[in-house]
Design an enzyme around this catalytic site. Structure first.
Site, PDB file in Angstrom:
ATOM      1  N   GLY A 185      -4.296  -7.280 -11.694  1.00 34.22           N
ATOM      2  CA  GLY A 185      -4.232  -8.462 -10.826  1.00 34.22           C
ATOM      3  C   GLY A 185      -2.891  -8.782 -10.190  1.00 34.22           C
ATOM      4  O   GLY A 185      -2.758  -8.799  -8.971  1.00 34.22           O
ATOM      5  N   ARG A 239      -6.832 -11.854 -18.925  1.00 34.33           N
ATOM      6  CA  ARG A 239      -6.886 -12.937 -17.925  1.00 34.33           C
ATOM      7  C   ARG A 239      -8.285 -13.421 -17.620  1.00 34.33           C
ATOM      8  O   ARG A 239      -9.267 -12.706 -17.847  1.00 34.33           O
ATOM      9  CB  ARG A 239      -6.286 -12.402 -16.600  1.00 34.33           C
ATOM     10  CG  ARG A 239      -4.837 -11.965 -16.700  1.00 34.33           C
ATOM     11  CD  ARG A 239      -3.933 -13.136 -16.549  1.00 34.33           C
ATOM     12  NE  ARG A 239      -2.530 -12.796 -16.765  1.00 34.33           N
ATOM     13  CZ  ARG A 239      -1.520 -13.479 -16.208  1.00 34.33           C
ATOM     14  NH1 ARG A 239      -1.760 -14.483 -15.397  1.00 34.33           N
ATOM     15  NH2 ARG A 239      -0.275 -13.156 -16.493  1.00 34.33           N
ATOM     16  N   SER A 283       7.721 -18.089 -17.853  1.00 31.35           N
ATOM     17  CA  SER A 283       6.472 -17.843 -18.577  1.00 31.35           C
ATOM     18  C   SER A 283       6.607 -18.303 -20.034  1.00 31.35           C
ATOM     19  O   SER A 283       7.715 -18.465 -20.553  1.00 31.35           O
ATOM     20  CB  SER A 283       6.071 -16.376 -18.484  1.00 31.35           C
ATOM     21  OG  SER A 283       7.127 -15.597 -18.929  1.00 31.35           O
ATOM     22  N   HIS A 302       7.257 -21.279  -7.185  1.00 33.23           N
ATOM     23  CA  HIS A 302       6.433 -20.889  -8.333  1.00 33.23           C
ATOM     24  C   HIS A 302       6.179 -22.150  -9.172  1.00 33.23           C
ATOM     25  O   HIS A 302       6.699 -22.295 -10.269  1.00 33.23           O
ATOM     26  CB  HIS A 302       7.202 -19.832  -9.124  1.00 33.23           C
ATOM     27  CG  HIS A 302       6.406 -19.131 -10.171  1.00 33.23           C
ATOM     28  ND1 HIS A 302       6.981 -18.402 -11.182  1.00 33.23           N
ATOM     29  CD2 HIS A 302       5.063 -19.017 -10.362  1.00 33.23           C
ATOM     30  CE1 HIS A 302       6.047 -17.891 -11.953  1.00 33.23           C
ATOM     31  NE2 HIS A 302       4.882 -18.246 -11.484  1.00 33.23           N
ATOM     32  N   LYS A 322       1.345 -13.270  -5.956  1.00 29.89           N
ATOM     33  CA  LYS A 322       2.802 -13.146  -6.075  1.00 29.89           C
ATOM     34  C   LYS A 322       3.414 -12.470  -4.839  1.00 29.89           C
ATOM     35  O   LYS A 322       4.482 -12.850  -4.385  1.00 29.89           O
ATOM     36  CB  LYS A 322       3.164 -12.360  -7.333  1.00 29.89           C
ATOM     37  CG  LYS A 322       2.581 -12.913  -8.620  1.00 29.89           C
ATOM     38  CD  LYS A 322       3.049 -14.310  -8.921  1.00 29.89           C
ATOM     39  CE  LYS A 322       2.621 -14.736 -10.323  1.00 29.89           C
ATOM     40  NZ  LYS A 322       2.958 -16.131 -10.614  1.00 29.89           N
ATOM     41  N   ARG A 375       2.200  -7.067 -14.673  1.00 35.11           N
ATOM     42  CA  ARG A 375       3.063  -6.840 -13.518  1.00 35.11           C
ATOM     43  C   ARG A 375       4.162  -5.862 -13.907  1.00 35.11           C
ATOM     44  O   ARG A 375       4.616  -5.836 -15.047  1.00 35.11           O
ATOM     45  CB  ARG A 375       3.691  -8.150 -13.043  1.00 35.11           C
ATOM     46  CG  ARG A 375       2.714  -9.066 -12.335  1.00 35.11           C
ATOM     47  CD  ARG A 375       3.399 -10.271 -11.723  1.00 35.11           C
ATOM     48  NE  ARG A 375       3.934 -11.171 -12.718  1.00 35.11           N
ATOM     49  CZ  ARG A 375       5.196 -11.252 -13.103  1.00 35.11           C
ATOM     50  NH1 ARG A 375       6.111 -10.468 -12.563  1.00 35.11           N
ATOM     51  NH2 ARG A 375       5.568 -12.103 -14.023  1.00 35.11           N
ATOM     52  N   CYS A 393       5.834 -21.238 -21.302  1.00 33.22           N
ATOM     53  CA  CYS A 393       6.266 -22.633 -21.477  1.00 33.22           C
ATOM     54  C   CYS A 393       5.112 -23.621 -21.290  1.00 33.22           C
ATOM     55  O   CYS A 393       5.334 -24.810 -21.174  1.00 33.22           O
ATOM     56  CB  CYS A 393       7.385 -22.969 -20.503  1.00 33.22           C
ATOM     57  SG  CYS A 393       8.954 -22.202 -20.911  1.00 33.22           S
ATOM     58  N   ASN A 432      -2.025 -10.103 -22.497  1.00 34.89           N
ATOM     59  CA  ASN A 432      -1.970 -10.551 -21.094  1.00 34.89           C
ATOM     60  C   ASN A 432      -3.365 -10.484 -20.459  1.00 34.89           C
ATOM     61  O   ASN A 432      -3.497 -10.302 -19.256  1.00 34.89           O
ATOM     62  CB  ASN A 432      -0.967  -9.691 -20.319  1.00 34.89           C
ATOM     63  CG  ASN A 432      -0.676 -10.245 -18.932  1.00 34.89           C
ATOM     64  OD1 ASN A 432      -0.630 -11.464 -18.731  1.00 34.89           O
ATOM     65  ND2 ASN A 432      -0.492  -9.361 -17.956  1.00 34.89           N
ATOM     66  N   THR A 460       0.274 -23.763 -17.357  1.00 36.33           N
ATOM     67  CA  THR A 460      -1.143 -24.028 -17.054  1.00 36.33           C
ATOM     68  C   THR A 460      -1.636 -25.252 -17.834  1.00 36.33           C
ATOM     69  O   THR A 460      -2.416 -26.054 -17.316  1.00 36.33           O
ATOM     70  CB  THR A 460      -2.004 -22.790 -17.390  1.00 36.33           C
ATOM     71  OG1 THR A 460      -1.396 -21.664 -16.756  1.00 36.33           O
ATOM     72  CG2 THR A 460      -3.419 -22.931 -16.876  1.00 36.33           C
TER      73      THR A 460
END
Ligand code: OXD
Ligand code: MN
Length: 593
Positions: free
Chosen positions: A198, A376, A248, A226, A206, A69, A250, A374, A253
């Site tokens: 993405g 995915r 992010s 979020h 987002k 991003r 932490c 990053n 997921t």
């Protein structure tokens, strides 16, 4: 595919601007999707992976300059600058359109424009909102078909209404200097150009489900957050739901798909994943909050995902998945990434498309990685072994608790509870994480990321806090709000808490509090558990004393933190609600007592 005059007129206008050779409407039928997959494989945009080991899975590589991003090129374009607020980049809608229109002019020439009707939220539910994304990227189409409920049925729901989010995306030349991700919340419009990564171009995520939806939520009396959503099932079959926001890095997921430790599994405890990233939350008639995951898939970070850290995520990626920027194992036509296992493929292509020499791989040097850090997976949520049976719920799940978290070496205790909704809003507003060695830049720098929404709030952050306060006033049975920190370290810098599945123990204390079954002790920052109420049964190396250490409120580091909170509030300015300034004053007084 539709007689909706607003849709038809807008598609025609955008086609006139971008000049595609053809226009294809995405139906969502398997037959069309399969044809598109084959076409993407033929053109080289996708590589078909081993059908036996990874059925219906594909690999895609982005341009090397287009891997994440781009927050500095993301804009909120409102008529008044103050509506975007000081934490967003702003351009006036007119200026932005004047700048971007020439970039879109003829940008789809020689290409096909795909029209993707999609719904965020389950079709037919009060939560569902329709978007249409126009794109010249087949990769976007195939990802959107996983990430959202997409196709003809969305146009049927829309009927002849003008209420849809108008999204225009063109890869154009992938020119970094002219890459823009812009939002016109007053016009329900999203434009992105010169990217095919993405987070920038799967507009449902987002752009729509957070930035535009947060704006709509404020207008319409709901919340776009979020947050992950999970359900804890008790041995008696009862399921209690919580949502949680983390900056992010932490383990969001991992928490969303938590595997309970053996000790709890044996007793019949289970954890169900409703969502891993975004929650849309509405008040119910009973004064409680109800949450849905508006997405249909997971767009997860691959590196670090393995059998131990997140077996459920890994299992989800074993079919129907699009991998982006991971290593291609040529020996068996599968994929690999750092942290998957200790067997890097010997005959492999890296994320840039070059032959990859695994012998040169050095954990500390990102430039030697085979997969982009990053990189995915885009995976179907329903393929997750722990997906909740409420995933397609029309009403959403009732929230017992909202959890905020951050990565703090010293400041935040393992868990604490806010004294009220107002105090909880304050706790969310001061959320922060310390940078790790994994990220570029200095280690241990505190970054404020209120409610993990800093890059995703589609309007003024202070007004957003105000909206939280207003929502609380409508709730007669509001969820309790908590803060957790899995990352406290000892003097040598080692993590004290084991984390991962063991976080279940903290969730159970949280839910006990919500059920009025556990006590708490008041402290300067909020309510703390009694150390003996965190169940450490069956947990090696963690004693009552460890828990006591994890629950210490280190006043010195909190007092140091006050300055950074004040600085952050000053940056946001006058829109910070009085209630939060009062909470800050209370915190300061408590700490200095
Ligand atoms: C994400 C993010 O990709 O938050 O979900 O950056
Ligand atoms: Mn996210």
């Amino acid at each position: 595919m539709t007689e909706n005059k607003y849709v038809k007129q807008w598609v025609a206008e955008m086609a006139e601007l971008t000049a595609p050779d053809a226009i294809v409407w995405i139906t969502g039928d398997e037959e069309q999707t399969e044809k598109l997959r084959k076409q993407a494989v033929a053109s080289g945009e996708l590589i078909k992976l081993n059908e036996e080991k990874l059925p219906n899975c594909f690999l895609h590589r982005t341009a090397v300059n287009d891997v994440a991003r781009v927050e500095n090129r993301t804009f909120i374009c409102t008529t008044k600058k103050e509506d975007a607020g000081p934490t967003n980049n702003w351009m006036s809608p007119d200026e932005c359109k004047a700048k971007l229109t020439p970039l879109y002019k003829g940008s789809m020439r020689g290409r096909t424009m795909y029209v993707i009707p999609y719904s965020m939220g389950v079709l037919g539910s009060d939560f569902s909102k329709i978007g249409i994304e126009l794109t010249d990227s087949i990769y976007v189409v195939l990802n959107m078909l996983i990430m959202a409920r997409a196709g003809k049925k969305c146009l049927e729901q829309l009927g002849d209404s003008p209420e849809f989010i108008k999204g225009l995306h063109s890869k154009a030349d992938l020119d970094e200097e002219n890459r823009y991700i812009v939002h016109f919340p007053e016009e329900n419009t999203i434009w992105s150009i010169n990217s095919n990564y993405g987070g920038n171009v799967l507009q449902g995520k987002k752009c729509f489900a957070l930035r535009i939806a947060s704006w709509l939520g404020r207008k319409e009396g709901w919340m776009a957050e979020h947050m992950l959503i999970l359900g804890v099932e008790y041995p008696n079959g009862e399921i209690k739901y919580v949502s949680a926001a983390f900056p992010s890095a932490c383990g969001k997921t991992n928490l969303a798909m938590l595997v309970p430790p053996e000790y709890f599994k044996k007793q019949g405890y289970k954890v169900w994943c409703v969502g891993d990233d975004i929650a849309w939350i509405r008040p119910g008639k009973d004064g409680r909050l109800y949450a849905v995951n508006p997405e249909n898939g997971f767009f997860g970070v691959a590196p670090g995902t393995n059998e131990k850290s997140n077996p459920n995520a890994l299992a989800t990626t074993k079919r129907d998945t699009i991998f982006t920027n991971v290593v291609h194992n040529l020996d068996d036509n599968t994929v690999w990434w750092e942290g998957l296992d200790n067997n890097p493929p010997k005959n492999a292509i890296d994320w840039k498309g070059n032959k990859w020499d695994y012998t040169k791989y050095d954990k500390k040097d990102k430039s030697t990685c085979g997969a982009h850090p990053n990189s995915r997976f885009t995976a179907v949520a329903k393929n997750c072994p722990c997906v909740s049976s409420e995933f397609d719920s029309l009403t959403g799940v009732p929230l017992e608790a909202i959890i905020f978290g951050g990565r703090r070496a010293k400041t935040a205790p393992l868990v604490y509870e806010a004294r009220s909704w107002k105090h909880g809003t304050f706790v969310g507003s001061i959320m922060a994480s310390e940078t790790t060695a994994a990220a570029a830049g200095a280690v241990g720098v505190v970054r404020r990321d209120p409610m993990a929404m800093l890059p995703f709030c589609g309007y003024n952050m202070g007004d957003y806090f105000g909206h939280w306060i207003e929502m609380g006033k409508k709730l007669t049975n509001a969820p309790k709000i908590f803060h957790v920190n899995w990352f406290r370290t000892d003097d040598e810098g080692n993590f004290i808490w084991p984390g991962y599945g063991e976080n279940m123990r903290v969730l159970l204390w949280i839910l006990d509090r919500c059920a009025g079954k556990a006590e708490a002790v008041d402290s300067a920052i909020g309510y703390l558990p009694k150390a003996e109420d965190i169940n450490v049964e069956g947990l090696e190396g963690v004693t009552l004393d460890t828990i006591k250490e994890l629950l210490v409120v280190d006043k010195k580091s909190w007092i140091e933190d006050l300055d950074s909170i004040k600085e952050f509030y000053a940056k946001i300015g006058d829109t910070i609600p009085k209630e939060l300034r009062d909470e800050l004053a209370t915190l300061e007084a408590n700490l200095k007592k």
